[in-house]
Structures are given as C-alpha cells and as structure tokens.
Design an enzyme around this catalytic site. Sequence first.
Site, PDB file in Angstrom:
ATOM      1  N   TYR A 171       0.770  -1.153   0.058  1.00 15.35           N
ATOM      2  CA  TYR A 171      -0.032  -0.030  -0.004  1.00 15.35           C
ATOM      3  C   TYR A 171       0.814   1.243   0.088  1.00 15.35           C
ATOM      4  O   TYR A 171       0.765   2.224  -0.985  1.00 15.35           O
ATOM      5  CB  TYR A 171      -0.924  -0.039   1.249  1.00 15.35           C
ATOM      6  N   GLU A 176       2.098   6.484  -7.027  1.00 18.26           N
ATOM      7  CA  GLU A 176       0.832   7.374  -7.467  1.00 18.26           C
ATOM      8  C   GLU A 176       1.507   8.823  -7.503  1.00 18.26           C
ATOM      9  O   GLU A 176       1.249   9.684  -8.108  1.00 18.26           O
ATOM     10  CB  GLU A 176      -0.201   7.240  -6.599  1.00 18.26           C
TER      11      GLU A 176
END
Length: 336
Positions: free
Chosen positions: A260, A267
């Site tokens: 994660y 991103e």
Amino acid sequence: IENTLKRFLKHEISMNILHFKGQGHGAKGENEYEFNLEFLKTVKPEVKHKSTQRQVNITVKKQEHVWWDRLTKQEKKPLFLAPDFDRWLDESDAEMELREKEEKINKVSIESRVPFLGLKKGFLFMYNLVQFLGYSWIFVNMTVRLFILGQDSFYDTFHTIADVMYFCQMLAIMEVINPAVGLVKTGVTPAFIQVMGRNFILFVIFGTLEDMQNKPVVFFVFYLWSMIEIFRYPFYMLACIDTEWKLLTWLRYTIWIPLYPLGVLAEAVAVIQSIPIFNETKLLSIPLPKAIGMSISFSYILQLYLVIMFLGLFINFRHLFKQRSRRFRTKKRKAN
C-alpha cells in the site's frame, strides 16, 4: 394420579402458586386430589396440561430463562414430587440448551430483518468474483509481458491494460456505495479515499495526458494495485459463503503493509511527473475573469493533492492496521 381423572380437572396460577384440583382413581382409590405448589421464582400464568391413562402432565413455563437451584420456594421437596429423569437437565445442559435457543432466535431475527439476505450475499459474491477475475487478468498479463519483453513492457502498459483497469475501477465505486447503504459493515471514508484516489490517478493523470501514458510509472502503479486486489477480493468472496482459508486471511491482512505505501509512492511519482505537462499544456486550468487575463494552472491543485494523498495514506494505513489487529487478536482469544 395413576388413572385419567374422570369428573373434573382444575388448575391455575395465582401469586406464583400452582393450584391443582381433580377427581379420579389414584393411590387413595376414587377420590378428590389437590395440591398447591409455590415456585422458587416467577412463572408465566399460562398453564397447559395433557391427560394420559396413568398421569396428568402439567406444563408451566418460567418467566425468565435462568437456572433454578430448585423447583419450589420451600427448601424441602414435597413428598409427592419426583424428578422426570428422561427430561432432567443439569446446569451445564441447561446453559447449552439456552445458548442454542438464543442463537436460533438471533439467526431468525437477523433473517427476518434482512429478507433478501441470500440475494445480498449473492450480489456481493458476484461483485468480488468479477473484480478478482479482472485484477487477476491484469496481474497475469503484466507478469507474462514482463518476462517476455522485459523493460520494454513498461512503456505500453497503459495501452494494453487500461480498458480492463477502467472497468475494474469504475466498478470499484460500489465499494463506497455498499457501506453507505448498509450492505457491508465497513467505513465509508477509507473506501472513498482509496477508490476516488485511484480513479483520480487513472482518469485524470493517465487518462487525460497522452505523454503520461508511455511512462514506466504506469506499470508500477497498475502492478501494485493488482497485487493487492488479487488477495483482497477472493477473501471477501469466500466470506460471502462463510468460508475461510487461513493463508489467504493472513495475506489479505498483511500484504498491504509493504504494497500500500509503495502504491501511494508510485501514485505520487505519477502526479509529480504530470505537473510540468499540465503547466505546459494548460490542460484543466481554471480560467479567471477576463479583466485579470490569467488562469490558475491545474498543477497547483496537484500540489495540494499530494498533501491530501499522504494524509489519506495515514488515515487508511491506521484503519487497515486496526483491522489487522482486531482480526488476529480475536482469533487468538478464540484459540485460548
């Protein structure tokens, strides 16, 4: 009373005392028999009876389903009372029977509150199955291309994978709707942060900028997303049919710990790489009144989004960690 009462049978509850009176052939021959029985605790006023050739069965129910140390208020058992050992329960048996009844009542209560429980489970099962198949296709496709093409597969990931990723991420909006309408018991905020954050990267950063679609960062973003989901969705899918695989459970609550943050980092790299492109193309810029003659570049919004992104990472990481702690703490307690 050995034989069926012939003439009359009367019984009632008053002041927690059973009053019985009847006539028939018994130990004293043809006679009138009667007794009073004061119970230890409160009983229901309704009384049922059934006469047989040898006896009269009188059924009295407790007001509360709790264990009684004895039947009557007086400590000494009346001489005419004898236990029916075929129906006798000790305290542990009574507790077990009571627990089973409560579980049955709770189950019926839940099913009555949710008349479409089977339909709900079927919908959730199919949703998770479709998402699992979609992300599995993405992961396998990217892995095979990586082994065959090596680093060259980095540069055309978007054109190869984007259509399926669009489908999966548009469908993922259901993960915000489902808890909002009560189909699943989970927080709306963490789901909203993850789904909307991914869709922003996919549709705005990658979807609107052709220059971003050929960058290697697309490969890492898509690959990290799919690695998380190929363990998460089958876990939820099996939960819909009340099935659990311990290894899958451990992976679902553990593999996000490295993946994660890496996904959010990928991103962030994509956002940083897109800022100069938005500055140059003026795409999605916010126009100001003509008197000012300027516009606000979308890159300023992206810089703010970077701050929000890492704030969302903190919120979701804490939420996922609490889920993991709660899950394995519960399992440990059950084992003990």
